[in-house]
Design a protein around this motif. Structure first.
Motif, PDB file in Angstrom:
ATOM      1  N   GLY A 107      45.626  95.175 -14.663  1.00  0.00           N
ATOM      2  CA  GLY A 107      46.087  95.240 -13.410  1.00  0.00           C
ATOM      3  C   GLY A 107      45.496  94.448 -12.435  1.00  0.00           C
ATOM      4  O   GLY A 107      44.496  93.707 -12.379  1.00  0.00           O
ATOM      5  N   VAL A 108      46.394  94.070 -11.342  1.00  0.00           N
ATOM      6  CA  VAL A 108      45.902  93.301 -10.278  1.00  0.00           C
ATOM      7  C   VAL A 108      46.185  93.837  -8.931  1.00  0.00           C
ATOM      8  O   VAL A 108      46.978  94.635  -8.780  1.00  0.00           O
ATOM      9  N   SER A 109      45.279  93.758  -7.871  1.00  0.00           N
ATOM     10  CA  SER A 109      45.218  94.450  -6.843  1.00  0.00           C
ATOM     11  C   SER A 109      46.503  93.906  -5.982  1.00  0.00           C
ATOM     12  O   SER A 109      46.914  92.798  -5.892  1.00  0.00           O
ATOM     13  N   ASP A 110      47.430  94.781  -5.132  1.00  0.00           N
ATOM     14  CA  ASP A 110      48.425  94.444  -4.366  1.00  0.00           C
ATOM     15  C   ASP A 110      47.884  93.291  -3.330  1.00  0.00           C
ATOM     16  O   ASP A 110      48.988  92.836  -2.761  1.00  0.00           O
ATOM     17  N   ASP A 111      46.755  93.420  -2.933  1.00  0.00           N
ATOM     18  CA  ASP A 111      46.276  92.386  -1.654  1.00  0.00           C
ATOM     19  C   ASP A 111      45.905  91.284  -2.404  1.00  0.00           C
ATOM     20  O   ASP A 111      45.624  90.192  -1.715  1.00  0.00           O
ATOM     21  N   ALA A 112      46.079  90.991  -3.729  1.00  0.00           N
ATOM     22  CA  ALA A 112      45.511  89.605  -4.239  1.00  0.00           C
ATOM     23  C   ALA A 112      46.487  88.577  -4.189  1.00  0.00           C
ATOM     24  O   ALA A 112      47.753  88.806  -4.292  1.00  0.00           O
ATOM     25  N   LEU A 113      46.086  87.360  -3.572  1.00  0.00           N
ATOM     26  CA  LEU A 113      46.784  86.122  -3.210  1.00  0.00           C
ATOM     27  C   LEU A 113      47.357  85.587  -4.430  1.00  0.00           C
ATOM     28  O   LEU A 113      46.279  85.201  -5.479  1.00  0.00           O
ATOM     29  N   ALA A 114      48.239  85.115  -4.676  1.00  0.00           N
ATOM     30  CA  ALA A 114      49.083  84.383  -6.084  1.00  0.00           C
ATOM     31  C   ALA A 114      50.106  83.538  -5.537  1.00  0.00           C
ATOM     32  O   ALA A 114      50.864  83.484  -4.523  1.00  0.00           O
ATOM     33  N   THR A 115      50.313  82.272  -6.490  1.00  0.00           N
ATOM     34  CA  THR A 115      51.301  81.494  -6.232  1.00  0.00           C
ATOM     35  C   THR A 115      52.335  81.657  -7.422  1.00  0.00           C
ATOM     36  O   THR A 115      51.765  82.104  -8.530  1.00  0.00           O
ATOM     37  N   LEU A 116      53.307  81.428  -7.264  1.00  0.00           N
ATOM     38  CA  LEU A 116      54.565  81.434  -8.412  1.00  0.00           C
ATOM     39  C   LEU A 116      54.503  79.905  -9.018  1.00  0.00           C
ATOM     40  O   LEU A 116      54.764  79.226  -8.334  1.00  0.00           O
ATOM     41  N   LEU A 117      54.612  79.839 -10.281  1.00  0.00           N
ATOM     42  CA  LEU A 117      54.439  78.754 -11.243  1.00  0.00           C
ATOM     43  C   LEU A 117      55.702  78.987 -12.208  1.00  0.00           C
ATOM     44  O   LEU A 117      55.374  80.023 -13.086  1.00  0.00           O
ATOM     45  N   GLU A 118      56.605  78.123 -12.182  1.00  0.00           N
ATOM     46  CA  GLU A 118      57.499  78.345 -13.060  1.00  0.00           C
ATOM     47  C   GLU A 118      57.566  76.898 -13.944  1.00  0.00           C
ATOM     48  O   GLU A 118      58.253  75.967 -13.543  1.00  0.00           O
ATOM     49  N   PRO A 119      56.781  76.931 -14.834  1.00  0.00           N
ATOM     50  CA  PRO A 119      56.511  75.621 -15.489  1.00  0.00           C
ATOM     51  C   PRO A 119      57.877  74.858 -16.218  1.00  0.00           C
ATOM     52  O   PRO A 119      58.049  73.555 -16.060  1.00  0.00           O
ATOM     53  N   ASP A 120      58.878  75.625 -16.357  1.00  0.00           N
ATOM     54  CA  ASP A 120      60.011  74.877 -17.039  1.00  0.00           C
ATOM     55  C   ASP A 120      61.049  75.378 -16.118  1.00  0.00           C
ATOM     56  O   ASP A 120      62.386  75.211 -16.554  1.00  0.00           O
ATOM     57  N   GLY A 121      60.960  75.529 -14.793  1.00  0.00           N
ATOM     58  CA  GLY A 121      61.947  75.729 -13.987  1.00  0.00           C
ATOM     59  C   GLY A 121      62.392  77.403 -13.848  1.00  0.00           C
ATOM     60  O   GLY A 121      62.026  78.039 -14.517  1.00  0.00           O
TER      61      GLY A 121
END
Length: 364
Positions: free
Chosen positions: A313-327
């Motif tokens: 589980g991750v907090s709704d306020d946690a900052l994240a980036t999206l990574l799509e390694p194969d597109g």
């Protein structure tokens, strides 16, 4: 032959020390001293490598390396053409090397998060559980992440490299493409010898990485830790010390206790990636960081249809980036701040993802 070379070294050092004030170039004096003794067979660079080492000796002394270590180690060094070949074979390693296309992550994952590595990781995890629990309590770095890096770097100590560090680093420093980097690593290697670490222990990759964690010598000096209370930081034969040192590296790189590295995510086909594209250029490994989106909270990602597909589980306020390694349309991940600490260890998205996924599998 070693005794002859030591004699030549002593002679050349005296010549350089006596005549340098006259304004004669140092490299000419030293190369001449070696040439007079027919040392081309020792030094295929025609005296240039040995001349470099004598100049290096002065710089090493100024940075605190002992005379005894320099006089013991430098005369034993010789140019290693194989190391230069390996360096130039790297992407960007020579002026003529072409840029390499980014391969697919799936084959890399199959190799680096395979069943054998997971099984061996679980065995290592259980064998070191007492040490790992103590280290995690002290540092906040999860046990499984320490084990995963150990596994990625050396297959849990199965292979750590057999290149002599001093010889490899001296060769790379002389070759000159990244002289500042490799000369400082050579100085750090000599400082390890000054600390009492035996020369025979200082073996590793052709580029100077050594021990279970594959630290560069300067990294050892900065973050190596005693993991079992015996007063030593032995990353070559002691798993507890190696794991504690890995954890300390990650802490120094910004690891935050209690936060995940990342989670798999489902991305809707409707997501406009231009809107979430990063607007920042990282000063380090810019191509690696450019593959990430800008930072948004988990709540903001959910509003765009990007949702967590597994993991803790991750907090709704946690900052994240999206990574799509194969597109687009392939496996995606939301990565958090601790992912950047793994990138600091090895600035490759494939590496960092493999560490995180292997950690999840080992602890699962």
């Amino acid at each position: 032959m070693p005794s002859l070379k030591r004699t030549i070294w002593a002679m050349a050092a005296v010549v350089a020390g006596v005549l340098m004030p006259s304004g004669v170039p140092e490299h000419s004096l030293i190369a001449s001293a070696f040439a007079q003794e027919g040392t081309e067979a020792i030094d295929p660079t025609g005296g240039g490598f040995n001349a470099y080492l004598l100049g290096f000796r002065t710089r090493a002394l100024m940075q605190g390396v002992s005379v005894a270590t320099l006089d013991t180690v430098l005369p034993t060094l010789s140019f290693n053409a194989r190391v230069v070949e390996l360096d130039q074979a790297q992407p960007g390693g020579s002026a003529t090397s072409a840029p390499s296309a980014t391969p697919s992550f799936a084959p890399y994952r199959a190799k680096h998060v395979g069943a054998d590595l997971i099984t061996r990781g679980r065995s290592a995890y259980l064998a070191q559980r007492g040490n790992l629990q103590r280290i995690e309590q002290d540092t906040g770095v999860p046990e499984s992440v320490m084990v995963a890096i150990w596994g990625q770097e050396t297959n849990y100590g199965g292979y750590t490299g057999d290149f002599d560090l001093a010889r490899s680093l001296a060769t790379l420093a002389y070759e000159g493409r990244r002289r500042d980097l490799f000369e400082q690593e050579l100085i750090a290697t000599l400082k390890l010898i000054d600390r009492g670490i035996p020369r025979y222990r200082l073996k590793g990759s052709w580029a100077g990485a050594t021990g279970y964690p594959q630290f560069l010598p300067s990294v050892y000096l900065r973050v190596a830790r005693d993991g079992d209370g015996d007063g030593k930081a032995d990353i070559w034969t002691n798993p507890a010390d190696a794991l504690a040192s890995i954890a300390n590296y990650l802490v120094n790189a910004g690891w935050k206790r209690g936060e995940p590295w990342g989670v798999p995510a489902i991305v809707p086909a409707s997501l406009d990636r231009s809107i979430v594209a990063t607007r920042m250029a990282s000063p380090r490994c810019p191509r690696v960081h450019a593959r990430h989106s800008r930072w948004l909270t988990v709540r903001e990602w959910r509003a765009r249809g990007v949702v967590q597909a597994g993991g803790s589980g991750v907090s709704d306020d946690a900052l994240a980036t999206l990574l799509e390694p194969d597109g687009p349309g392939t496996t995606a991940y939301l990565t958090f701040g601790n992912y950047r600490a793994i990138l600091d260890y090895n600035c490759s998205n494939f590496y960092a993802l493999s560490v995180g996924l292997l950690a999840d599998a080992v602890s699962g």
